[in-house]
Each structure stands twice: as C-alpha cells, then as structure tokens.
Enzyme design. Structure first.
Site, short mmCIF file in Angstrom:
data_model
loop_
_atom_site.label_atom_id
_atom_site.label_comp_id
_atom_site.label_asym_id
_atom_site.label_seq_id
_atom_site.Cartn_x
_atom_site.Cartn_y
_atom_site.Cartn_z
N GLN A 193 0.84 -1.20 0.00
CA GLN A 193 0.00 0.00 0.00
C GLN A 193 0.88 1.25 0.00
OE1 GLN A 193 -1.91 0.82 3.74
NE2 GLN A 193 -3.78 1.50 2.74
N GLY A 194 0.69 2.11 -0.97
CA GLY A 194 1.47 3.34 -1.06
C GLY A 194 0.62 4.55 -0.74
N SER A 217 1.17 6.56 2.70
CA SER A 217 1.96 7.51 3.50
C SER A 217 3.17 8.01 2.73
CB SER A 217 2.46 6.85 4.78
OG SER A 217 1.38 6.29 5.49
N GLU A 258 -9.82 -2.04 5.53
CA GLU A 258 -8.66 -2.22 6.41
C GLU A 258 -9.08 -2.23 7.87
OE1 GLU A 258 -5.49 0.52 5.67
OE2 GLU A 258 -4.48 0.08 7.57
#
Ligand SMILES: Cc1cc2nc3c(=O)[nH]c(=O)nc-3n(C[C@H](O)[C@H](O)[C@H](O)COP(=O)(O)OP(=O)(O)OC[C@H]3O[C@@H](n4cnc5c(N)ncnc54)[C@H](O)[C@@H]3O)c2cc1C
Lengths: 373, 402
Positions: free
Chosen positions: B132-133, B135, B251
């Site tokens: 997951q990109g 932050s 999530e």
C-alpha cells in the site's frame, strides 16, 4: 478455559427495548425528574400505574402467579431506559422483591404476594445494615419466635421506597442463621421509618427500625433457601443496577456531546479541541464496552457459574464507565458544570450511589479473581 | 445469498478442523511474525507465502469469493468456519494482507472484469504480493495532502515522488498507490487518484528501513519517471480520495468482503494469565501478588469487552444510536489493548524483562518484549490512535472537525 459469558438478545428484549425507549423519554423529561426530586413521594403515581398497565412488573414473574413468565434478563432493557431518563419509582425494588419470593418464598407467600406485585403493588428489600457491608450475610437484625408470631429487632438502612412499598422483605438472623422475612407495611409504624439524606436525590431511601415489629409465623421465607436467595438477590440487584448505570452513562455522554457541539470558546465549539474530544471518545468506548457486558450478563444470568462471572464483570465495567463519563460531564460543562442546575451532577451522584450499592469495581474484581484464577 | 445447509457447513467445518490439525506448523525453527507488518526476513516471507498458498489450495482461504476468481463461491459462514479452525490450531498468519483484506474486496466491489481476472486468484495464492502506497515522508496522518505526482501520458501515468513505511514493499509485486494527478485542485482531496501499480518496473525502487525491533521490515519506495499503465486507475481520475477512504474501511473492518483467515495473531489474555502463574515473586506465583492480581482482572475484563463488542455488532437492535460506533472504534479498542497487555506481560517476567528475543535465558524466547515493541505497528499504522479518536469523535459522535 472457563465460559465467561457471551452476547445474546431475545425477541422479547428487542420489543421491550423499543417500547421502553419511547415510553421513558416521554414520561420522564429532565424537568419532570427535577420536579420529582423535591416531591415527598419522589415519583409520579400516574406513571407508576401506567408501568403496571404495560405489564412490565409482570415480566419476570411466572405465569402461574399472574406474570409473563419471562427471564430477569428481559427486564434489563426496561431498566436501562429508565436509567437513561432518570425515571424515579419503585420499579427495581419491586422487581427484586418478586425475585426474593420466587427464589425463596413459601408457596403461600408466592400465591398471595406475587400476583399483587405483577399487577403493580410496590415492594422493596431491606438487606443492608449499619456497617453497609456488601456481604449480604453480615446480618445482626433478628427475628424471634413468640406466641404464634415473630418479633423483629435491629435496624436496616438504605431501604429504597420503604414509604411507598406495601411489602418489605428484610434479612434477619433466625436461630443464628440468615433468613428473610416478609413484612406487611401495615405492621410498620410511621416512626419506624426515617428518610435518609442520600447522594442520589432522584431516589428515596429510609432506615427502618425493626424493634417491636411483629409478624405472623407464616411471614418467614423458606429458611432452607435463605442463603441461596440472598446470593441470588445480590446478583439480581447488581444486574439491574448495571442496566440503570448503562442508561445513565449514555445520557451523561449525550449531554456532554450536546454541550461540546454548541458551547463556543476561542471562536469554535469546544468539541473541536482534542483535550475535550478525545476524553469524550474514551468515555463513549467505555460505555459501549459496559453495554456489551450488560447484555452478556442479561443473557447468561441463569447459567450456573457463568451468570455470576458475567454479572460481576458487568458491574465492574458499568462502575468504571458511568463514573468516568459523569465525572468528565461535570468538567466539560465548565463553571456551569459546578452548578446544581447542570444535569451532570445528577449522573455523577447516581454513579456514586450505584457503586455504593451491591459493590464497586474493586469489590467485584476481587470476587472475579477468586472465580477466575 | 441463501443460508447454508447446516449439514454442508458442519461437514466443511469438520474437514477444515482436520486439515489444520494435520497441516499447521507453528514452530518452523525460527520466530514467526505475529503480524504481516512484522515480516522481516526472507525465510519468514518464504515460509508464510508457501503456507498461504497451501491454505488456499485446500479451500480455506477466499472460500466466499466467486469461483471464477479463485474462490469457492460459498456462503461467508464457510470461510468463517475455516478461519475458526485456523485459529483453533494456531495456524500462522496469512501473509498477503493488503491483497486479501483491502485490495481484494475493493476489486470485487468496484474493479473492472479485467482487474478481477488478472489479480484476484493470484492474491489468494500469494503468487502476487500487494503493498500500500499511501503515506509519504511529509504526509502521514494528513493523508489527503499526499504529493507523489502522476501525469497522464497516453496509456500510462508517469509517476514521481516517494512513499514510505511500505509494508512488504521489498517483496511486493503490486501497490495500491494514492497519488496527485491535479496539483491545482481547490480542495486538496480532489486532486488525488488511486492507481494499481506494478512494483517490478523501471523507475520503482525500494530501500529497506530498520524497525525498532532491529529487523528490516517496511521500505521507502521511490518513483523516478516510472511508467504505470493507466488501466490500473480505480474509479475516475480525481476520485482517489473516495477510493482510498473505502480501502481504509476494509482495512479497519468497517466494510466486509475480506478473503478470510487472519493477518495478525490475536493476543491472548489467557496466555498472559498463564505467564502470571509461571512467573515468581518472592518464591510464590506472581499471580498471588495483589497488585498483579488486580491488573490481571482488568485485562481479562478488557479482552472480554472486545469479544462481546465484536459479537454485539451482529445485533442491530443494540446499535441503533450509533450504527457505525462499534465497527469504527474496534481498531482503537483492540490495538491499544494489545500494546498495554504486552507491556504488562514484560513486567510479569520481572528481572528477565531485561532480555531480548534471541537470548536463551529470555522468558518464552523473548516473545513478550518483541510483542510489545511490535504492538506499536498497529497503534501507528493504519491511522494512529489519536487519529482514530478524531474519527470516532467526528464520524460517530458528530463532534466538529478541528
Ligand atoms: C508498522 C507500520 C506499517 C505501516 N505500513 C504502511 C503501509 O504499508 N503503507 C502506508 O502507506 N503506510 C504505512 N504505515 C504508515 C502509517 O500509516 C503512518 O505512519 C501513520 O498514518 C502516521 O503517519 P506519520 O508516520 O506521518 O505520523 P504523523 O502523522 O507525523 O504523526 C505523528 C504523531 O502526531 C499525531 N498526530 C498527527 N496528526 C494529528 C491530529 N490531527 N490530531 C492528533 N494527533 C495527531 C499522531 O497520532 C502521531 O502520534 C505504516 C506504519 C507502521 C508503523
């Protein structure tokens, strides 16, 4: 691993929750609560009659005695909503008196009194004494057999609704053993009751001087079941206290939220500030947890072993949740929070009352340690 | 979907139980990660990848996903039964968390047919690992301010910038990328887009970051003129914030559709109770100490609170005032509990609390110190505890935004 309880919710509970939510909001707005605080009787007889007509006093009484034959857990949603609206009256004390008779009364007592209670005759329990011990077997009051009747001696304290009650069930020592005795209010002189000054001004409590009261020999509850009945009453009283407390916690949080959204300081609603927002969230999370425990305790109440664990857990959690929510409610109302007019004090006082009745968090945690470890 | 036949379900559950009993290896000779965020070594990665593939092949992962995408097309109760069997036999965690729990349900809900065909089965089998990109070095909690730039160029986006704290970034084949396609938008949120991005392409590099536990784990991920196929766009250009928020709902467990299994080992308060019995204070079990006893009851009460709240979500009549209250506060409740109970466990080990994982004298091979340090992964990752307080305060209780 031990079974320590689980969630469950019956259709009857669902129906009762829905109707009690609407009814209590309707008959017990906070202005009405405050008016009744200075009233001598302390509750509205018309509302009490309506509660009787709704059949809510009959819920946990067996059908054979004019009841609905449901469980004590089914009473929980009703009491929860009463607690939320600070609805005053002898509902809980009457329900508990019925529990005393169901668990430990003689056939004759049940046949005579339970139908009355189911129909709305108020009653109460007189279990505490001067040392205010949460161990219900720590009794010094006595009953002695005389010529065809029984003579009582000693003093009970914190007897709720003793003036309104038609029946009082008191714990006494009978031949040195804990026993319960059913007292007809008619045999209690007015001077035997002293209204006590208690922290929760929405309730009425009295000390009851038993000296000189005589009752017929048939007034003794079944001596063989007295100890078990006291243990049952301890848990039943705590279960219903949890229900009142969870309702009260919700109301304390709702009041605080209203104020946090409308009170402006530094140009913004105070609920914008995390110093206010985050503790309210903490109180809310604690409340949801306490409520989950409440309905687990209601669901498991009759299960041997699990019921006791679940109720003690629920009381420990309700105490923490209610105390914290009401404490922060005072703080987040600022100067207004320090006033008699602010409702936050009503909840804080009630939380203290409930911790003092039937055991606080520390007390139940000790019992849980014995049960769990 | 119609309710499952109880007989079929019972049979499936019994098969799952037998399978996990026969196949779980929870002690491969090295320490297994407690959460997917903790995977730090190649042998941990290889072991878990192989384990997930076997669970899927046996039919106990993605059982409720459609058959055409690698699932079994069964009622969700079947997957729940398989997960319960996995838990009962202490099966190691599922590795491909971001694929199984976030990307998978997202693709099932709003992906194109091509996305589903291409990705879903390989997510279940762990052939493709996802990361997951979201932050960035300068924008973490303030995710809506993300600045990694994507410029449309024909059938591709040219991506430049950097993401950080990328869990499994080093191993990943694909990333769900939140990037800025319109730097001039008036609202910062409107300039964002959400793109499924291959990781093994020119212009994408990762640098491992060493975690507080000492191992390497997550990475910083750099994009230098990386050409990312434009067919990976989820939703429309400029709708990235909406898609990202939806992803966070999967999530945080506020939205369903996950493949099943678990991606972190639940902390067991009863195991801590057992520790309190085993450890000594003045020649007696630590549990006899009144302070420790009292704290132990607090933790048992709390774990039961979490369990009961989880069960209560399924009772709508007890969630009328704040329907989203329990789902949205569950991350907050759970992660903070895990952190505090592990901290307590270290104090139970007394003088041996001074040891760290790896020393032969450490209690339980240093499990508790490591578990406590790792617990911060969940109180920080996925939106910090403080941000969770804001979310519950604002979205559940209606308090004004700061
Ligand atoms: C183990 C781990 C794995 C991760 N995996 C991934 C991943 O795979 N992909 C990914 O994109 N990210 C990942 N993250 C990143 C994670 O989402 C961010 O670290 C997190 O959102 C916080 O952002 P930050 O690190 O920039 O901290 P900051 O936002 O700078 O926060 C610093 C502190 O300030 C507090 N704070 C910030 N804003 C507020 C506010 N408005 N109110 C109150 N307090 C505030 C925070 O709570 C925190 O305590 C991971 C993090 C960890 C620890």
């Amino acid at each position: 691993m031990q079974d320590i309880g689980r969630m469950g919710f019956s259709e009857a509970q669902g129906d009762l929750l829905e109707s009690a939510t609407a009814f209590c909001a309707d008959v017990s707005p906070v202005a009405r609560v405050r008016a009744l605080m200075t009233d001598d009787l302390g509750h509205d007889p018309a509302v009490w009659r309506q509660i009787g007509e709704l059949g809510w006093l009959a819920i946990a009484i067996p059908e054979a005695f004019g009841g609905l034959g449901l469980e004590l857990g089914d009473v929980v949603p009703v009491v929860e909503q009463m607690g939320r609206r600070l609805l005053a009256g002898p509902y809980v004390s009457t329900t508990l008196a019925a529990q005393a008779l169901i668990a430990g009364g003689t056939d004759a007592q049940r046949a005579e009194v339970l139908p009355q209670l189911a129909a709305g005759t108020p009653a109460t329990l007189a279990l505490m004494e001067g040392a205010a011990d949460w161990d219900l077997e720590a009794i010094t009051a006595t009953v002695t057999a005389g010529a065809g009747n029984l003579t009582l001696a000693g003093t009970k304290i914190l007897v709720e609704n003793a003036d309104a009650a038609r029946w009082i069930i008191a714990s006494v020592l009978h031949e040195r053993q804990p026993a319960l005795v059913l007292i007809d209010r008619v045999s209690v002189a007015e001077t035997a009751l002293r209204r006590e000054t208690i922290i929760d001004e929405t309730r009425r409590a009295f000390s009851l001087t038993l000296d000189g009261i005589t009752v017929p020999a048939s007034a003794l509850l079944d001596p063989a079941r007295a100890a078990a009945t006291l243990a049952h009453l301890h848990l039943a009283a705590n279960l219903l206290a949890c229900a009142e407390m969870c309702g009260g916690t919700q109301a304390a949080i709702d009041d605080t939220l209203d104020y946090a959204k409308t009170r402006i300081q530094f140009g913004k609603p105070i609920g914008t500030y995390q110093g206010v927002k985050h503790p309210i969230v903490a109180a809310y999370v604690r409340y949801e947890q306490a409520r989950s425990h409440l309905y687990s305790a209601a669901h498991c109440f009759n299960e041997q072993g699990t019921g006791e664990i679940a109720v003690r857990m629920a009381k420990a959690e309700a105490d923490a949740a209610f105390s914290f929510a009401a404490d922060r409610a005072i703080q987040f109302h600022g100067g207004f929070g320090f006033t008699y007019d602010c409702d936050a004090q009503l909840y804080r006082r009630r939380a203290i009352w409930h911790a003092a009745q039937g055991g606080d968090r520390a007390f139940h945690k000790k019992k849980l340690a014995e049960l769990l470890f | 979907m119609t309710a499952p036949d109880p007989k079929d379900l019972a049979e499936y559950a019994a098969d799952a139980d037998a399978w996990f009993l026969a196949n779980v290896n929870s002690d491969p000779g090295f320490m297994l990660p407690l959460t997917f965020m903790e995977v730090g070594t190649d042998r941990q990665f290889d072991f878990l990848r192989e384990w997930q593939a076997r669970v899927h092949a046996a039919g106990y992962l993605g059982a409720a996903w459609p058959k055409e995408y690698g699932g079994r097309g069964l009622h969700p109760d079947f997957q729940a039964a398989a997960t319960a069997a996995m838990r009962k036999h202490n099966g190691p965690i599922m590795l491909n968390a971001i694929g199984l729990n976030w990307t998978g349900p997202l693709l099932l809900d709003i992906g194109t047919e091509d996305h589903k065909q291409r990705y879903l089965k390989r997510i279940l089998s762990a052939e493709d690992i996802w990361c997951q990109g979201f932050s960035e070095p300068e924008h973490g909690s303030d995710l809506g301010n993300a600045q990694t730039r994507a410029v449309r160029d024909g059938e591709a986006y040219i991506v430049n910038g950097s993401k950080i704290w990328t869990t499994l970034g080093h191993y990943a084949d694909y990333m769900i990328l939140l990037c800025r396609t319109d730097p001039a938008s008036t609202r910062k949120y409107d300039g964002l887009s959400f793109i499924l991005t291959p990781m093994k392409i020119p212009g994408v590099t990762t640098t491992p970051i060493r975690k507080l536990t000492g191992e390497h784990g997550f990475t910083q991920t750099f994009f230098a003129d990386a050409r990312v196929p434009a067919d990976g766009l989820m939703g429309k250009e400029g709708e990235g914030w909406k898609v990202a928020m939806r992803t966070l709902e999967y999530e945080r467990g506020a939205r369903g559709g996950q493949a099943g299994g678990y991606v972190q080992t639940p902390t067991n308060a009863w195991a801590v109770l057992d520790l309190a019995r085993r450890m000594q204070r003045g020649g007696k079990p630590a549990l006899d100490d009144p302070d420790i006893r009292s704290q132990m009851v607090d933790f048992i009460l709390e774990i039961q609170s979490l369990e009961l709240c989880r069960q209560r979500i399924a009772v709508p009549a007890l969630n009328t005032d704040h329907p989203a209250g329990l789902p949205l506060s569950s991350k907050l409740m759970t992660t903070e509990f895990v952190r505090r109970i592990n901290e307590f466990a270290i104090t139970l080990t007394g003088g041996q609390g001074a040891y760290y994982a790896g020393d032969p004298n450490a209690v339980d091979y240093g499990f508790w110190t490591r578990a406590y340090l790792n617990a911060f992964s969940a109180t920080i990752g996925g939106g910090t505890t403080q941000i969770q307080h804001n979310i519950v305060g604002e979205h559940v209780l209606g308090l004004p935004k700061g």
